[in-house]
Write a protein that holds these residues in place. Sequence first.
Motif, PDB file in Angstrom:
ATOM      1  N   LEU A  99       0.810  -1.213   0.000  1.00  0.00           N
ATOM      2  CA  LEU A  99       0.000   0.000   0.000  1.00  0.00           C
ATOM      3  C   LEU A  99       0.845   1.266   0.000  1.00  0.00           C
ATOM      4  N   TRP A 153      -0.971   3.281  -2.769  1.00  0.00           N
ATOM      5  CA  TRP A 153      -1.914   4.254  -2.230  1.00  0.00           C
ATOM      6  C   TRP A 153      -1.185   5.582  -2.059  1.00  0.00           C
ATOM      7  N   MET A 201      -7.484  -0.869  -2.242  1.00  0.00           N
ATOM      8  CA  MET A 201      -7.247  -0.350  -3.577  1.00  0.00           C
ATOM      9  C   MET A 201      -8.357  -0.701  -4.549  1.00  0.00           C
TER      10      MET A 201
END
Length: 493
Positions: free
Chosen positions: A139, A143, A405
């Motif tokens: 992540l 992200w 996600m």
Amino acid sequence: LRTRPAAPARARAWRWSSALVTAGALLTAVAIFWPCLRYGFAMDDFALIEAGRAPLGAGLRAHFVPRPGIHYRPLGQFGYFWAAGRLFGLDPLPFHLANLGLHLLNVALVARLLRPFVADRMAAGLGALFFATHAAFFLVLAWVALAGEALPALLILATLACWIGHWSAPAARRPLWLLGTLLGVVLALLAKQVAVALPLALIIYQVLFHPYPGRLSGSRPRPRSVIRDPQSLLPLAPASLLLLLPLAAYVWFVLRVSGGHDSGPYRLVFSPEALRTGLTYVLWTLDLPRLADRYPAPVLAAAALATAALLGYAARRRDRALLFGLGWFALFIGPVLFLPQHRFHYFLYAPGFGAAIVLARLGALALAGLRPRGTRAVAVGVAALAILAGNVVGVARELDHNPTMAQAGQASRALAVLRAAHPAPPPGATFHFAAPADHIYFVLGYGAAVRLAYPDTPLRVTFEDITPPASGRGPVYRYRWDGEAIVPLPPAP
């Protein structure tokens, strides 16, 4: 007869081998995490970009003196997204590339910082590879909002480098390194709350590797005339005591202006559940293929016994590298142990350096018994392939199943629906999402995604039962989340 290479030649060989190890770790990290760059924005991304666009006159106080219950991250969130938003616009790819760049800087620092703790170059390379490619960091690359993890880690590692430089530099240069350390502590604290562990970690380094000639050094009792010296009675070096000043000021200020969370996933829960949470993070550190998110009680018990055995082994051997690595991991994972409702793999990012030290040190101890160079190379190659294989599988699993996600695609589809139906909404229009609105509330970044989609038009975005009802003269466009996408609703009577 063979002659031993001259010291400069050995130094050059060390630098070249270290550079090759670092380059290999960097290239491997790029290869493994490159697929993570294909995502769009998700959840917090929209809110952080919108906040970063706030005028400085209105935004500084809101971020440096926040209202109660707001995360105090003025540098890691407001500062970073203020700069990134102006450089990258609303294209997700540059944001992801920036996250990758921050990660690569951290990998380079980890590779460099492992050298003072692990003399074996091959073992240090395994530690750097472990950190560079760990699947739990998925992540951090996928992200955009998790630049808020990579940036604090960069500041934390750079501060440790300054602290090590302070203790190894000539006396005349030590004040400069100490100044860099204090500045790094302040910047890291402004980046994220996890940096509260940094001064304590630096103190552990001083106590283990540069014990002050007082009671903690284990020295024999000194004559009365020497003991009268106030410094000889301090358990810590004066430089270490200085590190506690910015920490104390930070804790006082944040508790005064922001405080804690009274409810929600960030509410601290002090209970035995913290032990289960800690053991879960230990297993996530080892579970490179990402086989499970929750583990049965026998597996947690085995992890507890293994951790206790490793700690006992390190204490019995007085292995300073192992003790420091375990202490670093424990200190930086400590702040999230009391958040049982908010467990995420990316919380392992800052503690990952401690895990890399432990792995590298254990690898060095294992390789110490292998004398032939070829045998050592084979053993290191097998270990490196195991690390890579586990992380490749783990990242592939995250690419297919990561629930966070998945919301990036949902946000893109929702915004496409709004743009197609309302290419130019009038000023003052309201986009209202009917109940149940919980999911779409997070998908659209608490409404920021819609406002960013129409940057030149003042809009209202409301979510039924979550935000206050709309008030204004513009039209109201009503939508509902049907589990896959947003669908229009007729105007309210």
